[in-house]
Scaffold this active site. Structure first.
Site, PDB file in Angstrom:
ATOM      1  N   SER A 261       1.320  -1.006   0.098  1.00  0.00           N
ATOM      2  CA  SER A 261      -0.159  -0.491   0.095  1.00  0.00           C
ATOM      3  C   SER A 261       0.480   0.887   0.050  1.00  0.00           C
ATOM      4  O   SER A 261       2.258   1.602   0.540  1.00  0.00           O
ATOM      5  CB  SER A 261      -0.740   0.406   1.669  1.00  0.00           C
ATOM      6  N   LYS A 262       0.228   2.175  -0.960  1.00  0.00           N
ATOM      7  CA  LYS A 262       0.812   3.414  -0.565  1.00  0.00           C
ATOM      8  C   LYS A 262       0.983   4.449   0.754  1.00  0.00           C
ATOM      9  O   LYS A 262       2.178   4.947   1.148  1.00  0.00           O
ATOM     10  CB  LYS A 262       0.115   4.985  -1.502  1.00  0.00           C
ATOM     11  N   ARG A 263      -0.057   3.135   1.684  1.00  0.00           N
ATOM     12  CA  ARG A 263       0.479   4.129   2.760  1.00  0.00           C
ATOM     13  C   ARG A 263       1.387   3.810   3.875  1.00  0.00           C
ATOM     14  O   ARG A 263       1.077   4.120   5.389  1.00  0.00           O
ATOM     15  CB  ARG A 263      -0.869   4.353   4.125  1.00  0.00           C
TER      16      ARG A 263
END
Ligand code: GLU
Length: 487
Positions: A261-263
């Protein structure tokens, strides 16, 4: 003659270059190099609400830093964004007129239609579908409007979008260079919006038309776009255009096999570079996310990868993003750098403190670095002599008297050497070890007090490396201080 290979990386300027996207970039680059083709950067900025200031500049900087500069397309010259090549504009928003024209062509060919449904109505439809557990898609309410009626409403300014009129029966048959033949039933494909109410195209129309206009021969992109391929091929076919070949790259997964994930943590290439991951290591690392040209090696340079690259050999299943492997590769590339290059990169990254001792320490600690940003702490520990109690100077199987005697003798020995002698840790080691044998001493009772006197620590680099770092004067001063402590 086969048409020339032209591939593109087509990011939306909504953030920074994601480490996963770096793999997409690299595979496009490798494919282009392998086939002596052209690698193009097209910026898909039609969704103006998601535009991030500085994203293009950042992205381009990251590509240049990794030595994956596009041959054609969007480029950054100083602080100006420019177009490089004959197929421009390469900023998608500047191609809007073309996209609109193509949308009207599709309406002409009965492959698209006006839709006047309000947001409220669409919401209602969605809620109903959720309630009855049906797939969420447009219910094709406006598909049956007559062309004349729709055009009249559009002409008087009735707010509308344009949707693709995809087949409702049968299957879409596709070929993917990685997955082979793929089929998706048309029943699963939505009547995609291709022109939004603000007159801007959506990705699906814009990317497809631009791929055609830019004569893209192969589309290499993330797996998440595979389900959209029927729509894209439908446009190609309706327009009578030859479609490119496609390859959809496997997903990137976290160690627990969840989607990367980008997070989660830092994922921007820029952040990796800022932390002192070498571009060479990043490129080597992402190259192996889903592909390995041989079974028995992990280290590859870009040019060799280009020679070996075969898109059909990329794995279909998700590739696990293993940070330990990245650290291991990075440590390898750090060790392999020519010394001057290594020091220069430390300096440029802001990881090299001032002073000759710091520079010498940087050489000593290099073997231990997973990334360049580990250097300042390792250097400081090597350069600074810690506060220590005099008892630490005594080797566990020895006595204070012996420690004093050894240090005094070593001090005398070192005092007679000139400064250049201290510049060769390996030479020093050879000579001092021989001397210890000649004197009939033990390594422990001699080297332990020497090392502690130089470092002030239970654990540190070896005494010869420390002498290399301190040089003659500082080395002697530390020995004097140690003798003083025991006096
Ligand atoms: N703009 C799309 C993205 O952000 C490009 C997808 C494609 O390569 O077709 O991923």
């Amino acid at each position: 003659m086969a048409s020339p290979v032209r591939v593109r990386f087509a990011p939306s300027p909504t953030g920074f270059l994601h480490i996963g996207s770096l793999r997409t970039v690299l595979y496009n680059w490798l494919f282009a190099r392998h086939h002596k083709g052209t690698f193009i950067l097209r910026v898909e900025d039609t969704d103006r609400s998601r535009f991030v200031e500085g994203a293009i500049e950042n992205l381009y900087r990251s590509l240049v830093a990794c030595d994956l500069t596009p041959d054609e397309g969007v480029a950054v010259d100083g602080t100006t964004i420019i177009d490089k090549g004959e197929y421009g504009p390469y900023m998608q928003s500047a191609r809007r007129e073309k996209h609109l024209r193509y949308a009207y062509d599709l309406i002409e060919k009965d492959a698209a239609y006006y839709c006047f449904c309000t947001a409220e109505r669409l919401d209602e439809v969605r809620k109903q579908q959720q309630l009855t557990k049906q797939p969420i898609m447009y219910d094709r309410h406006c598909r049956s409007l007559s062309k004349q009626e729709a055009e009249n409403r559009a002409a008087v300014g009735d707010e509308h979008v344009i949707r693709l009129k995809v087949p409702t029966e049968g299957v879409s048959k596709m070929h993917d260079m990685i997955r082979g033949d793929v089929e998706i039933p048309w029943a699963q494909v939505d009547d995609q919006v291709i022109i939004k109410s603000d007159g801007f195209p959506t990705y699906h129309l814009a990317a497809t038309c631009d791929d055609h206009d830019m004569e893209i021969s192969h589309v290499i992109r993330g797996e998440e776009w595979l389900s959209s391929l029927p729509k894209h091929l439908f446009i190609f076919e309706t327009m009578g255009w030859k479609a490119p070949e496609y390859a959809h790259l496997p997903l990137l997964l976290n160690a627990d096999r969840s989607k990367l994930s980008k997070r989660q943590g830092d994922v921007a290439v820029e952040d990796y570079l800022a932390k002192g991951y070498l571009p060479e290591a990043l490129v080597n690392f992402v190259a192996l996310l889903g592909w390995n040209p041989t079974a028995d090696r992990e280290i590859y340079e870009k040019e060799e990868l280009a020679t070996l690259f075969d898109i059909t050999k990329v794995n279909k299943s998700g590739a696990v993003f293993n940070t330990e492997k990245l650290d291991w590769l990075n440590a390898h590339y750090i060790k392999e750098l020519p010394v001057d290059d290594y020091l220069e990169r430390l300096r440029k990254g802001g990881f090299l403190p001032e002073g000759i001792m710091a520079e010498r320490a940087a050489r000593v600690v290099r073997e231990r670095l997973a990334k360049l940003s580990d250097a300042p702490e390792a250097i400081a520990e090597t350069v600074d002599c810690a506060e220590y109690p005099s008892t630490m100077l005594v080797w566990k199987k020895s006595t204070k008297e012996e420690a004093i005697a050894r240090l005094t003798a070593i001090r005398e020995y070192l005092f007679k050497k000139n400064e250049t002698w201290f510049g060769d840790a390996v030479g020093m080691e050879r000579e001092l070890l021989l001397w210890i044998v000649e004197m009939g001493w033990g390594n422990g009772d001699t080297l332990w007090p020497l090392r502690v006197a130089l470092s002030g620590r239970e654990k540190s680099p070896g005494p010869f490396e420390l002498l290399f770092v301190t040089g003659k004067d500082e080395g002697l001063a530390r020995l004097d201080a140690a003798l003083q402590k025991m006096a």
